[in-house]
Design a protein around this motif. Structure first.
Motif, PDB file in Angstrom:
ATOM      1  N   ALA B  20     -17.044  38.011 -16.277  1.00  0.00           N
ATOM      2  CA  ALA B  20     -15.891  38.321 -15.426  1.00  0.00           C
ATOM      3  C   ALA B  20     -16.313  38.751 -14.037  1.00  0.00           C
ATOM      4  N   GLU B  21     -17.615  38.596 -13.749  1.00  0.00           N
ATOM      5  CA  GLU B  21     -18.126  39.096 -12.472  1.00  0.00           C
ATOM      6  C   GLU B  21     -17.338  38.599 -11.273  1.00  0.00           C
ATOM      7  N   GLU B  22     -16.991  37.332 -11.288  1.00  0.00           N
ATOM      8  CA  GLU B  22     -16.259  36.766 -10.148  1.00  0.00           C
ATOM      9  C   GLU B  22     -14.931  37.456  -9.932  1.00  0.00           C
ATOM     10  N   ASP B  23     -14.203  37.605 -11.045  1.00  0.00           N
ATOM     11  CA  ASP B  23     -12.897  38.269 -10.967  1.00  0.00           C
ATOM     12  C   ASP B  23     -13.060  39.686 -10.451  1.00  0.00           C
ATOM     13  N   ILE B  24     -14.101  40.328 -10.940  1.00  0.00           N
ATOM     14  CA  ILE B  24     -14.333  41.722 -10.562  1.00  0.00           C
ATOM     15  C   ILE B  24     -14.608  41.838  -9.077  1.00  0.00           C
ATOM     16  N   GLY B  25     -15.407  40.898  -8.566  1.00  0.00           N
ATOM     17  CA  GLY B  25     -15.718  40.901  -7.134  1.00  0.00           C
ATOM     18  C   GLY B  25     -14.453  40.733  -6.303  1.00  0.00           C
ATOM     19  N   ALA B  26     -13.657  39.749  -6.655  1.00  0.00           N
ATOM     20  CA  ALA B  26     -12.429  39.476  -5.910  1.00  0.00           C
ATOM     21  C   ALA B  26     -11.481  40.664  -5.986  1.00  0.00           C
ATOM     22  N   GLU B  27     -11.335  41.216  -7.183  1.00  0.00           N
ATOM     23  CA  GLU B  27     -10.404  42.336  -7.348  1.00  0.00           C
ATOM     24  C   GLU B  27     -10.869  43.571  -6.567  1.00  0.00           C
ATOM     25  N   THR B  28     -12.185  43.804  -6.601  1.00  0.00           N
ATOM     26  CA  THR B  28     -12.727  44.952  -5.866  1.00  0.00           C
ATOM     27  C   THR B  28     -12.392  44.844  -4.387  1.00  0.00           C
ATOM     28  N   LEU B  29     -12.635  43.655  -3.829  1.00  0.00           N
ATOM     29  CA  LEU B  29     -12.361  43.478  -2.403  1.00  0.00           C
ATOM     30  C   LEU B  29     -10.868  43.613  -2.114  1.00  0.00           C
ATOM     31  N   TRP B  30     -10.067  42.998  -2.953  1.00  0.00           N
ATOM     32  CA  TRP B  30      -8.616  43.080  -2.749  1.00  0.00           C
ATOM     33  C   TRP B  30      -8.151  44.527  -2.749  1.00  0.00           C
ATOM     34  N   ARG B  31      -8.629  45.310  -3.728  1.00  0.00           N
ATOM     35  CA  ARG B  31      -8.239  46.719  -3.802  1.00  0.00           C
ATOM     36  C   ARG B  31      -8.708  47.479  -2.557  1.00  0.00           C
ATOM     37  N   MET B  32      -9.923  47.124  -2.092  1.00  0.00           N
ATOM     38  CA  MET B  32     -10.467  47.820  -0.929  1.00  0.00           C
ATOM     39  C   MET B  32      -9.611  47.547   0.310  1.00  0.00           C
ATOM     40  N   PHE B  33      -9.231  46.289   0.505  1.00  0.00           N
ATOM     41  CA  PHE B  33      -8.415  45.949   1.672  1.00  0.00           C
ATOM     42  C   PHE B  33      -7.045  46.620   1.610  1.00  0.00           C
ATOM     43  N   HIS B  34      -6.558  46.764   0.400  1.00  0.00           N
ATOM     44  CA  HIS B  34      -5.238  47.347   0.173  1.00  0.00           C
ATOM     45  C   HIS B  34      -5.241  48.855   0.381  1.00  0.00           C
ATOM     46  N   ALA B  35      -6.249  49.511  -0.198  1.00  0.00           N
ATOM     47  CA  ALA B  35      -6.291  50.975  -0.154  1.00  0.00           C
ATOM     48  C   ALA B  35      -6.886  51.507   1.142  1.00  0.00           C
ATOM     49  N   TYR B  36      -7.743  50.701   1.773  1.00  0.00           N
ATOM     50  CA  TYR B  36      -8.429  51.137   2.990  1.00  0.00           C
ATOM     51  C   TYR B  36      -8.303  50.069   4.067  1.00  0.00           C
ATOM     52  N   PRO B  37      -7.112  49.931   4.641  1.00  0.00           N
ATOM     53  CA  PRO B  37      -6.849  48.850   5.599  1.00  0.00           C
ATOM     54  C   PRO B  37      -7.890  48.697   6.706  1.00  0.00           C
ATOM     55  N   PRO B  38      -8.488  49.789   7.214  1.00  0.00           N
ATOM     56  CA  PRO B  38      -9.501  49.605   8.270  1.00  0.00           C
ATOM     57  C   PRO B  38     -10.656  48.704   7.838  1.00  0.00           C
ATOM     58  N   THR B  39     -10.899  48.547   6.557  1.00  0.00           N
ATOM     59  CA  THR B  39     -12.010  47.687   6.139  1.00  0.00           C
ATOM     60  C   THR B  39     -11.730  46.221   6.461  1.00  0.00           C
ATOM     61  N   LYS B  40     -10.462  45.925   6.685  1.00  0.00           N
ATOM     62  CA  LYS B  40     -10.105  44.532   7.010  1.00  0.00           C
ATOM     63  C   LYS B  40     -10.628  44.122   8.380  1.00  0.00           C
ATOM     64  N   THR B  41     -10.930  45.142   9.199  1.00  0.00           N
ATOM     65  CA  THR B  41     -11.371  44.814  10.560  1.00  0.00           C
ATOM     66  C   THR B  41     -12.662  44.019  10.576  1.00  0.00           C
ATOM     67  N   TYR B  42     -13.387  44.040   9.465  1.00  0.00           N
ATOM     68  CA  TYR B  42     -14.633  43.274   9.420  1.00  0.00           C
ATOM     69  C   TYR B  42     -14.410  41.830   8.993  1.00  0.00           C
ATOM     70  N   PHE B  43     -13.181  41.477   8.700  1.00  0.00           N
ATOM     71  CA  PHE B  43     -12.885  40.128   8.213  1.00  0.00           C
ATOM     72  C   PHE B  43     -11.740  39.458   8.960  1.00  0.00           C
ATOM     73  N   PRO B  44     -11.765  39.500  10.296  1.00  0.00           N
ATOM     74  CA  PRO B  44     -10.663  38.900  11.055  1.00  0.00           C
ATOM     75  C   PRO B  44     -10.624  37.385  10.850  1.00  0.00           C
TER      76      PRO B  44
END
Lengths: 147, 143
Positions: B20-44
């Motif tokens: 499930a590593e792939e799913d976990i990676g995607a979910e981790t990033l999604w949660r990070m962007f959601h909970a910590y919006p400033p992290t999105k600044t690295y992915f314009p």
């Protein structure tokens, strides 16, 4: 002035209604003492904290965990006035307890993980985001009266 | 410092993820962007909508790197050397102690939601220490 959407309030109160405050509080505090052992410095008089098993079974840890999370419950009843709710506790943590506010952030993050482990799939990304916001604001309110 | 017990626990937990590593990676990033919006600044340059291929692929990369780190816990510095250079000189993500902290938190939440009670305090502690060590290595060359 903090702004909470209706959805955020629902994600908080809805989840909270299903939380066993005593269990959850005990778990969160125990994990704080286990994962970040230096936090034990504030609990010299708690007795045996020598191992994860000792910490988890320690009655003082359980009791204090319950106290801490009960206070969290107060915050949830007063989401629009966290500052006021935590004013006295903030002074206490600064003047009497001498707790570095960084510890509030650590406990907040641990609480989120405890909720995640407990609610599993139901602890959705939206839920996590709302709760991270809440624990951040609680930590902030607790640090506010430091001088 | 990662003890032998910590390393064992981490390897065990990673072993439990069963593909499930792939799913976990995607979910981790999604949660990070959601909970910590400033992290999105690295992915314009990314499509950051839910389920986006870019999030998925990037999540895969991140988890693969963590997998490599787990296979080389006795020599993280060397194993992550390239990534360390990348983060320091190219990506220049705000010192990992801040950003990795958000990624680490979200990874822990994802693991906890999947493992429930199995995400014991001991496992939690080991993973936290491991992510801390990874962040340190990634920050080594910043200045």
């Amino acid at each position: 002035m903090v702004h909470w959407t209706a959805e955020e309030k629902q994600l908080i109160t809805g989840l909270w209604a299903k939380v066993n405050v005593e269990e959850c509080g005990a778990e969160a505090l125990a994990r704080l003492l286990i994962v970040y052992p230096w936090t034990q410095r504030f609990f010299d008089n708690f007795g045996n904290l020598s191992s994860p098993t000792a910490i988890i079974g320690n009655p003082k840890v359980r009791a204090h965990g319950k106290k801490v999370l009960t206070s969290f419950g107060e915050a949830i009843k007063n989401l629009d006035n966290l500052k006021g709710t935590y004013s006295k506790l903030s002074e206490l943590h600064c003047d009497k307890l001498h707790v570095d506010p960084e510890n509030f952030r650590l406990l907040g993050d641990i609480l989120v993980i405890v909720l995640a482990a407990h609610f599993t799939k139901d602890f959705t990304p939206a839920c996590q985001a709302t709760w991270q916001k809440l624990v951040g604001l609680v930590a902030h309110a607790l640090a506010r009266k430091y001088h | 410092m990662l003890t032998a017990e910590d390393k064992k626990l981490i390897q065990q937990i990673w072993g439990k993820l069963g593909g499930a590593e792939e799913d976990i990676g995607a979910e981790t990033l999604w949660r990070m962007f959601h909970a910590y919006p400033p992290t999105k600044t690295y992915f314009p340059h990314f499509d950051l909508s839910q389920g986006s291929d870019q999030i998925r692929n990037h999540g895969k990369k991140v988890v693969a790197a963590l997998g490599t780190a787990i296979k080389n816990m006795d020599n993280l510095s060397q194993a992550l050397s390239e990534l360390s250079n990348l983060h320091a000189y190219n990506l220049r993500v705000d010192p990992p102690r801040f950003s990795l902290q958000f990624l680490a938190q979200c990874l822990q939440v994802v693991l906890a939601t999947r493992l429930g009670k199995e995400y014991s305090p001991e496992v939690h502690s080991a993973v936290d220490k491991f992510m801390s060590a990874v962040a340190s290595v990634l920050a080594e060359k910043y200045r």
